[in-house]
Design a protein around this motif. Structure first.
Motif, PDB file in Angstrom:
ATOM      1  N   ARG A  89       0.816  -1.226   0.000  1.00 44.17           N
ATOM      2  CA  ARG A  89       0.000   0.000   0.000  1.00 44.17           C
ATOM      3  C   ARG A  89       0.848   1.273   0.000  1.00 44.17           C
ATOM      4  N   PRO A  90       1.857   1.389   0.880  1.00 45.64           N
ATOM      5  CA  PRO A  90       2.713   2.588   0.794  1.00 45.64           C
ATOM      6  C   PRO A  90       3.416   2.723  -0.555  1.00 45.64           C
ATOM      7  N   MET A  91       3.793   1.591  -1.148  1.00 42.13           N
ATOM      8  CA  MET A  91       4.428   1.653  -2.468  1.00 42.13           C
ATOM      9  C   MET A  91       3.483   2.265  -3.504  1.00 42.13           C
ATOM     10  N   LEU A  92       2.191   1.897  -3.433  1.00 44.30           N
ATOM     11  CA  LEU A  92       1.225   2.472  -4.364  1.00 44.30           C
ATOM     12  C   LEU A  92       1.108   3.978  -4.194  1.00 44.30           C
ATOM     13  N   CYS A  93       1.127   4.427  -2.932  1.00 52.62           N
ATOM     14  CA  CYS A  93       1.043   5.869  -2.676  1.00 52.62           C
ATOM     15  C   CYS A  93       2.261   6.605  -3.234  1.00 52.62           C
ATOM     16  N   VAL A  94       3.450   6.036  -3.054  1.00 58.19           N
ATOM     17  CA  VAL A  94       4.670   6.673  -3.567  1.00 58.19           C
ATOM     18  C   VAL A  94       4.645   6.710  -5.095  1.00 58.19           C
ATOM     19  N   MET A  95       4.246   5.622  -5.713  1.00 58.40           N
ATOM     20  CA  MET A  95       4.193   5.588  -7.173  1.00 58.40           C
ATOM     21  C   MET A  95       3.135   6.551  -7.711  1.00 58.40           C
ATOM     22  N   GLY A 116      -3.041  11.789  -6.767  1.00 58.74           N
ATOM     23  CA  GLY A 116      -2.713  10.530  -7.416  1.00 58.74           C
ATOM     24  C   GLY A 116      -2.351   9.439  -6.426  1.00 58.74           C
ATOM     25  N   ALA A 117      -1.685   9.804  -5.329  1.00 58.59           N
ATOM     26  CA  ALA A 117      -1.371   8.809  -4.302  1.00 58.59           C
ATOM     27  C   ALA A 117      -2.634   8.218  -3.703  1.00 58.59           C
ATOM     28  N   GLY A 118      -3.637   9.076  -3.429  1.00 58.82           N
ATOM     29  CA  GLY A 118      -4.906   8.565  -2.911  1.00 58.82           C
ATOM     30  C   GLY A 118      -5.633   7.703  -3.922  1.00 58.82           C
ATOM     31  N   ALA A 119      -5.572   8.092  -5.210  1.00 55.89           N
ATOM     32  CA  ALA A 119      -6.237   7.298  -6.240  1.00 55.89           C
ATOM     33  C   ALA A 119      -5.582   5.931  -6.387  1.00 55.89           C
ATOM     34  N   PHE A 120      -4.253   5.872  -6.343  1.00 51.52           N
ATOM     35  CA  PHE A 120      -3.545   4.596  -6.427  1.00 51.52           C
ATOM     36  C   PHE A 120      -3.853   3.719  -5.213  1.00 51.52           C
ATOM     37  N   TYR A 121      -4.030   4.337  -4.049  1.00 51.13           N
ATOM     38  CA  TYR A 121      -4.276   3.560  -2.825  1.00 51.13           C
ATOM     39  C   TYR A 121      -5.632   2.848  -2.894  1.00 51.13           C
ATOM     40  N   PHE A 122      -6.653   3.557  -3.352  1.00 49.80           N
ATOM     41  CA  PHE A 122      -7.988   2.981  -3.355  1.00 49.80           C
ATOM     42  C   PHE A 122      -8.275   2.176  -4.631  1.00 49.80           C
ATOM     43  N   LEU A 123      -7.737   2.590  -5.726  1.00 45.21           N
ATOM     44  CA  LEU A 123      -7.944   1.869  -6.990  1.00 45.21           C
ATOM     45  C   LEU A 123      -6.718   1.017  -7.297  1.00 45.21           C
ATOM     46  N   TRP A 124      -6.342   0.169  -6.345  1.00 47.53           N
ATOM     47  CA  TRP A 124      -5.096  -0.577  -6.462  1.00 47.53           C
ATOM     48  C   TRP A 124      -5.127  -1.568  -7.628  1.00 47.53           C
ATOM     49  N   ASN A 125      -6.296  -2.123  -7.976  1.00 42.24           N
ATOM     50  CA  ASN A 125      -6.345  -3.117  -9.050  1.00 42.24           C
ATOM     51  C   ASN A 125      -6.020  -2.508 -10.412  1.00 42.24           C
ATOM     52  N   ILE A 126      -6.299  -1.218 -10.587  1.00 39.04           N
ATOM     53  CA  ILE A 126      -5.900  -0.504 -11.808  1.00 39.04           C
ATOM     54  C   ILE A 126      -4.494   0.069 -11.656  1.00 39.04           C
ATOM     55  N   ALA A 127      -4.171   0.495 -10.434  1.00 41.59           N
ATOM     56  CA  ALA A 127      -2.873   1.125 -10.195  1.00 41.59           C
ATOM     57  C   ALA A 127      -1.714   0.164 -10.425  1.00 41.59           C
ATOM     58  N   LEU A 128      -1.940  -1.132 -10.262  1.00 42.11           N
ATOM     59  CA  LEU A 128      -0.854  -2.095 -10.494  1.00 42.11           C
ATOM     60  C   LEU A 128      -0.284  -1.954 -11.902  1.00 42.11           C
ATOM     61  N   TYR A 129      -1.146  -1.811 -12.876  1.00 45.60           N
ATOM     62  CA  TYR A 129      -0.690  -1.691 -14.254  1.00 45.60           C
ATOM     63  C   TYR A 129      -0.069  -0.312 -14.516  1.00 45.60           C
ATOM     64  N   LEU A 130      -0.605   0.710 -13.861  1.00 48.38           N
ATOM     65  CA  LEU A 130      -0.026   2.046 -14.015  1.00 48.38           C
ATOM     66  C   LEU A 130       1.344   2.136 -13.367  1.00 48.38           C
TER      67      LEU A 130
END
Length: 350
Positions: free
Chosen positions: A131-137, A177-191
């Motif tokens: 989860r923190p990695m998604l926020c940083v990305m 964008g960090a908040g969007a990646f945190y909650f929409l993690w299934n899409i954020a993986l590809y991004l």
């Protein structure tokens, strides 16, 4: 009588010969014309043509000179409308890249420190702390894209409160964008993986002063193509691509932060590549320090890749996959290890 006739005949013959020598005959005229033609071919000019060629040649040269002068003036006028890039390693170049002519500004010091910390986090714990990695990305992805848009639309005299605007707006958009990646993690993986491919393309282009691809259309095609390719490969091989994205992005932004403090010129590469604003273009010149930093990115990436693959051999996206061997559910094991839980059960596996 005979001598008188001889004398008379001799007198007549002398007068005739003298008249022949004094007046031109047709044969003598032809010979003179032939000699004049030969002299003309030898010298290239005649008495009657000595003035005309010189006048025409002088006027011809004048016309050519006038045309050349007009052409030079038109070229100079055209070049005035297309400003040249700021030469590397000059005072205006350091101001455009690092904000000051000498020394480290407060903005670059803070930016460098933040990027170094984030880079170390991604290289060491990027895969484990999902989860923190998604926020940083998300912060890096949205923040960098916002900066690119602002830089390319930037007026020649800059924005009002230019320094604050170029920092605050990307940071605010990056937090969104960090908040969007945190909650929409299934899409954020590809991004996340697509952003890793984008950074890898920037790294490849930075190995030459002309950015490896000189064609203005080929560069964005290469950048977008690498990002798209990374996103497609993620669909088939998620785990290796996450290892690659977190390790490479972490290594790159770590050295990016180091350059904010060392002022070696590495930042000029992505800035010259991504900022195509004709009013703010800079020159990217390679030197030994840039080559060393690019090589260190490769070394750091390989070390991070090996470390994360060994350290996370029994983990997948924050979930301990060998928890079942202990008779415990996977999410309970993850909570005991302090990993903050696992993604929903619909998380993709590989």
């Amino acid at each position: 009588m005979l001598p008188k006739w001889l004398l008379f005949f001799t007198f007549i013959l002398v007068l005739t010969l003298s008249s022949i020598d004094g007046q031109p005959t047709p044969t003598s005229i032809v010979k003179r014309q032939e000699s004049d033609v030969i002299d003309y071919h030898r010298t290239g000019i005649t008495r009657t043509s000595t003035q005309v060629p010189t006048e025409t040649s002088s006027t011809g040269k004048g016309d050519k000179n006038d045309k050349n002068d007009e052409g030079d003036n038109s070229k100079n006028n055209g070049s005035d409308h297309t400003p040249k890039p700021i030469p590397a390693q000059t005072a205006p170049w350091f101001v455009a890249v690092y904000g000051t002519e000498s020394g480290i500004s407060k903005v670059m010091a803070c930016l460098g420190a933040i990027l170094i910390v984030l880079g170390l986090f991604l290289c060491s714990m990027g895969f484990r702390m999902f989860r923190p990695m998604l926020c940083v990305m998300g912060l890096l992805t949205f923040g960098s894209m916002t900066w690119i848009g602002l830089a390319n639309c930037r007026p020649s005299d800059g924005y009002p409160s230019d320094t604050i605007l170029m920092i605050v707006v990307p940071v605010c958009v990056g937090l969104v964008g960090a908040g969007a990646f945190y909650f929409l993690w299934n899409i954020a993986l590809y991004l996340v993986c697509a952003f890793g491919g984008f950074i890898f393309a920037i790294f490849v282009l930075s190995w030459r002063g002309d950015l490896l691809i000189e064609h203005p259309i080929g560069r964005p095609c290469f950048l977008g193509g690498m990002a798209l390719l990374a996103g497609i490969v993620t669909f088939f091989s998620l785990r290796p691509m996450l290892f690659f994205a977190t390790s490479f992005v972490g290594a790159y932004i770590f050295m990016f932060g180091v350059d904010c403090l060392s002022r070696s010129g590495l930042i000029a590469g992505p800035q010259a590549l991504l900022n195509r604003n004709p009013s703010h273009t800079i020159e990217y010149a390679m030197n030994k320090f840039i080559y060393v930093m690019l090589a260190m990115i490769i070394v750091m990436f390989l070390m991070s890749m090996a470390w994360q693959m060994l350290f996370n051999a029994a983990h997948h996206l924050g979930m301990h996959i060998v928890a079942a061997a202990k008779g415990k559910p996977a999410h309970d094991e993850a909570k005991e290890e302090g990993e903050g839980g696992r993604p929903p059960s619909t998380a993709p596996t590989s």
